[in-house]
Structures are given as structure tokens and as C-alpha cells.
Design a protein around this motif. Structure first.
Motif, PDB file in Angstrom:
ATOM      1  N   UNK A 147      -2.403   6.574   2.956  1.00  0.00           N
ATOM      2  CA  UNK A 147      -3.409   7.644   2.807  1.00  0.00           C
ATOM      3  C   UNK A 147      -2.730   9.008   2.855  1.00  0.00           C
ATOM      4  N   UNK A 166      -6.215  -3.112   0.615  1.00  0.00           N
ATOM      5  CA  UNK A 166      -5.844  -3.984   1.732  1.00  0.00           C
ATOM      6  C   UNK A 166      -6.800  -5.156   1.876  1.00  0.00           C
ATOM      7  N   UNK A 167      -8.098  -4.901   1.641  1.00  0.00           N
ATOM      8  CA  UNK A 167      -9.084  -5.987   1.738  1.00  0.00           C
ATOM      9  C   UNK A 167      -8.835  -7.033   0.654  1.00  0.00           C
ATOM     10  N   UNK A 210      -8.862   8.701  -0.306  1.00  0.00           N
ATOM     11  CA  UNK A 210      -7.604   7.932  -0.204  1.00  0.00           C
ATOM     12  C   UNK A 210      -7.767   6.766   0.760  1.00  0.00           C
ATOM     13  N   UNK A 211      -8.432   7.016   1.893  1.00  0.00           N
ATOM     14  CA  UNK A 211      -8.627   5.956   2.872  1.00  0.00           C
ATOM     15  C   UNK A 211      -9.451   4.813   2.284  1.00  0.00           C
ATOM     16  N   UNK A 251      -9.759   4.023  -0.832  1.00  0.00           N
ATOM     17  CA  UNK A 251      -8.922   3.412  -1.860  1.00  0.00           C
ATOM     18  C   UNK A 251      -7.911   2.425  -1.248  1.00  0.00           C
ATOM     19  N   UNK A 252      -7.227   2.879  -0.210  1.00  0.00           N
ATOM     20  CA  UNK A 252      -6.196   2.045   0.429  1.00  0.00           C
ATOM     21  C   UNK A 252      -6.831   0.861   1.156  1.00  0.00           C
ATOM     22  N   UNK A 253      -7.941   1.112   1.852  1.00  0.00           N
ATOM     23  CA  UNK A 253      -8.598   0.032   2.603  1.00  0.00           C
ATOM     24  C   UNK A 253      -9.102  -1.058   1.650  1.00  0.00           C
ATOM     25  N   UNK A 291      -1.500   1.494   5.994  1.00  0.00           N
ATOM     26  CA  UNK A 291      -2.646   2.098   5.313  1.00  0.00           C
ATOM     27  C   UNK A 291      -2.730   3.595   5.622  1.00  0.00           C
ATOM     28  N   UNK A 311       0.815  -1.233   0.000  1.00  0.00           N
ATOM     29  CA  UNK A 311       0.000   0.000   0.000  1.00  0.00           C
ATOM     30  C   UNK A 311       0.841   1.272   0.000  1.00  0.00           C
TER      31      UNK A 311
END
Lengths: 201, 204
Positions: free
Chosen positions: B191, A159-160, A151-152, A154-156, B187, A77
Motif C-alpha cells: 500500500x 491477497x484474498x 491502495x489498501x 486493491x492489495x487486500x 500488504x 503484493x
């Protein structure tokens, strides 16, 4: 005694399901922010090439075992976000689609052949391709969104996808599971070849 | 066991009748009053990811380091946030975007790398985070006149959040669960990186 780990194990599927089921919440005035999270969350899962490569990262991590199983999802990430940052800044990166297709081919092949390079090499391969994936998403970000919440999401979501790959990769402990994982790796590599053909022609 | 006599019932009935005869305007739904400045401050933290996520990251970091670090953060962060807010209300002007980016990048990276910070370093980090974010909050609250009461609510919410997160993380013993916390840190840092891209993108 109920340990935090047990609680985590019970809550994690519920949390993932809730995240996957994100809906726009209009309960308060800042409804744009929930829309941004949803848009960001849906962006990585809307591209099949990205989904396959992310799940392949998780599968390969599961095959390699500790510490790669955790090293790859931690490193990916951050490097992907670096690629996204370059995309947002407008820094040119030629051959992005080719890089993404190559990532599916190589990662899929690594799972199919159950390659076991040194962990540093595995991390270097994965993070190299993370730049292309992040760049493509960064260059495509829609205007008018809340940057942080988008962004959060997108990143989460990314990660999932790793987590799903790792969870599926647990079947590696059984011999039939190893065969199934190799087959899945072959399928990812095949799909990568298709994406490469589409990127080139 | 409590037993209600006839005279108790008569007194209760008289009080109920008196209350019914003198109705006052009910503000139960808070549409007209808002939540009140203290609760507005508390809710502000929970609805502002640019403040919530860095505070969450610091609590994760403190939890990873252990009980002593957690206790120090529990008191240092809300106190510094309150102090920074008071300064911001009194004399401030400024924007919080850069603050958010730096906080996410630094704290996310520290959590992801499981940085072994000393107690002094972590306390300094908590104080710095609290002062800077509190200052930005104070500047933002100044025009609305909610001021000190909102900051108290915010600091109280911060105390509860830090206590809950630290208490949860500090108990994690198995390596996979501690690694899950580090993944969360990566994460958060990611961000922050994307947020940096957004900032540059918006300025270009």
C-alpha cells in the motif's frame, strides 16, 4: 483453552466474507474514502485474467508447500505494487497484456505439470509477472479516489485471491485433489492462451 | 438482598418528581456538540488510515518481537505522539503525505521480513513514528482549536490499539499464524508503494 490461532480460524471466513461484501458506508462525512476502498477492492476481481493468475499463484504455492506457500503471497503484493507504482508514474512498459496472458499460461502450466523448481526460481517467476499485473492496474486507476484507502482495498483483494487459491490448494493432500488441481491448472493455462490470442490479435 | 422500604420509595419518588419538574436540555445525540475534543481525538485515529495503519504496523512488529518490545512500544508510541502533537500545535506547519508513505514502506517491510530489531531500535522507531505523526496531527488540529484534549484522546486510543494488537500477536506461536502477520506487513508495504505512485502521479 481458546488460542489466538483458533480465534483467527473462526474469524477469517467471516472477515473475508465481510470484505467481499463491501458496501459504501455513508455514516460519516468522509464517504469518499469508503467508496475508494470499495473501488480498490473490486478492481482486481473485475478482471478475469488477473483473478485466474492470482489464484494460480495460491494453487502453485499450495502444491510446492512450505516455505513457498507463504513466500509467494508475501513477495507478490510488494512487487505487484512496484508495478502499480510504475504505472501511476507513467513509466512505459510495453506488452503489458501479453505479460499478463503469459503469466496465466506459465502459472497454469506449472500447476498442471506440478513443477517443482527451487523456491528462489518460483519466487522469481511469480514476482516477474507481478510487475505486469501491478502495472496494468496502476495505469488504470480512476481519478478522484483516496490513494491510500484505494491502495489498501486493491492489495487486500489481491491477497484474498491468493488466500482462496491456497485454501483450494489444500486438497493437494489427497490423490483425487492432486488430479483436480492439475486439471484446474490446465484450465488456467487454456484461459491464458485465449487471453494471449486476444492480446495479439 | 436489597429491600425497598416505604420511606425509601417515597424519597426516590420525590427525587424523580423534582427532576421531572426541572427539565434541562438534553445533548444526548451530540449532533450539536460533537463528541467533545477528547473523543474527537480518539475517533480521529480510528478514522484516519494514514495514522492508523502505521501504528497498527508498529504494533504488529512489536508483537512479533515479544513481550518486552511490546511493553516498550505500548508506552513510547503514545507518549511520543502526544509530545509531537504538542510541538505541532505550538509551532507547526507541514504535510503528512510523505510521512505516511515512508512509515508504510519502512514498517510494512520490517513486518514482512520479520526484522529482528533490538529493544533500543524498536523503541527509537516507536518514538520517531510518534513524534512525526503526532507533529502532523498537531499541525492539522491547530486551526480547529481542539488542541491538547484531542491529543490526549488520540494518545489514549493509540495506547488501547497498541495494547490489543501486541497482546494478540505476542501469543501467536504456530508458524502459519506468524506468517499471516508477515503477509499483513507485505500488504502494508505494498500500500505504501502504491501510495508513493499516487504522490508522484499527483505532482506530475
Amino acid at each position: 483453552m481458546r488460542t489466538p490461532e483458533k480465534l483467527l480460524r473462526r474469524l477469517l471466513p467471516l472477515l473475508l466474507a465481510t470484505l467481499w461484501w463491501t458496501q459504501t458506508l455513508f455514516a460519516h462525512a468522509q464517504h469518499g474514502e469508503s467508496a475508494s476502498f470499495r473501488t480498490g477492492f473490486q478492481h482486481p476481481v473485475s478482471g478475469f485474467d488477473h483473478v485466474l493468475a492470482m489464484m494460480a499463484v495460491g494453487l502453485w504455492g499450495a502444491q510446492l508447500g512450505a516455505p513457498a506457500i507463504w513466500l509467494l503471497p508475501v513477495a507478490f503484493p510488494m512487487v505487484m505494487a512496484m508495478g502499480g507504482m510504475l504505472g501511476l508514474m507513467g513509466v512505459p512498459l510495453p506488452g503489458t497484456e501479453i505479460g499478463i496472458a503469459a503469466s496465466a499460461i506459465l502459472l497454469g502450466s506449472a500447476v498442471m505439470l506440478e513443477l517443482r523448481p527451487p523456491h528462489v526460481v518460483a519466487a522469481a517467476v511469480v514476482t516477474f509477472f507481478a510487475i505486469f499485473h501491478g502495472y496494468a492496474h496502476g495505469a488504470e486507476l480512476p481519478p478522484g479516489q483516496n490513494g491510500l484507502v484505494y491502495s489498501m482495498g486493491f492489495v487486500i483483494a489481491t491477497g484474498c485471491l491468493h488466500a482462496i487459491g491456497i485454501s483450494v490448494g489444500v486438497i493437494h493432500r489427497w490423490s483425487w485433489g492432486q488430479t483436480l488441481l492439475r486439471t484446474a491448472g490446465g484450465a488456467v493455462a487454456g484461459a491464458g492462451a485465449f487471453f494471449m490470442w486476444r492480446a495479439l490479435y | 438482598m436489597f429491600r425497598c422500604t416505604r420511606s425509601d420509595a417515597a424519597i426516590a419518588g420525590a427525587i424523580a418528581m423534582a427532576m421531572a419538574m426541572s427539565p434541562a436540555r438534553v445533548e444526548a445525540h451530540l449532533n450539536s456538540t460533537g463528541l467533545g475534543p477528547v473523543y474527537d481525538g480518539a475517533v480521529h485515529l480510528l478514522l484516519s488510515p494514514e495514522d492508523l495503519v502505521p501504528a497498527f504496523a508498529l504494533a504488529l512488529l512489536a508483537g512479533l518481537r515479544g513481550v518486552r518490545h511490546g511493553r516498550s512500544t505500548l508506552f513510547a508510541l503514545p507518549a511520543a505522539w502526544l509530545l509531537g502533537g504538542l510541538v505541532g500545535i505550538a509551532a507547526g506547519s507541514g504535510s503528512g503525505t510523505t510521512t505516511t508513505v515512508v512509515s508504510l514502506l519502512v514498517l510494512g517491510t520490517l513486518v514482512a521480513s520479520d526484522a529482528r530489531l533490538s529493544l533500543t531500535m524498536l523503541t527509537l522507531l516507536a518514538v520517531s513514528l510518534g513524534l512525526v505523526h503526532g507533529f502532523v496531527n498537531g499541525v492539522g488540529m491547530r486551526p480547529f482549536g481542539v488542541g491538547v484534549q484531542a491529543l490526549i484522546g488520540l494518545a489514549a486510543a493509540l495506547f488501547v490499539l497498541t495494547a490489543l494488537v501486541v497482546a494478540f500477536v505476542v501469543q501467536l506461536r504456530q508458524s502459519w499464524s506468524r506468517m499471516a502477520v508477515r503477509v499483513l506487513g507485505s500488504w502494508i508495504a505494498a500500500s505504501g508503494l502504491l501510495m508513493l505512485g499516487w504522490v508522484v502521479h499527483a505532482r506530475s
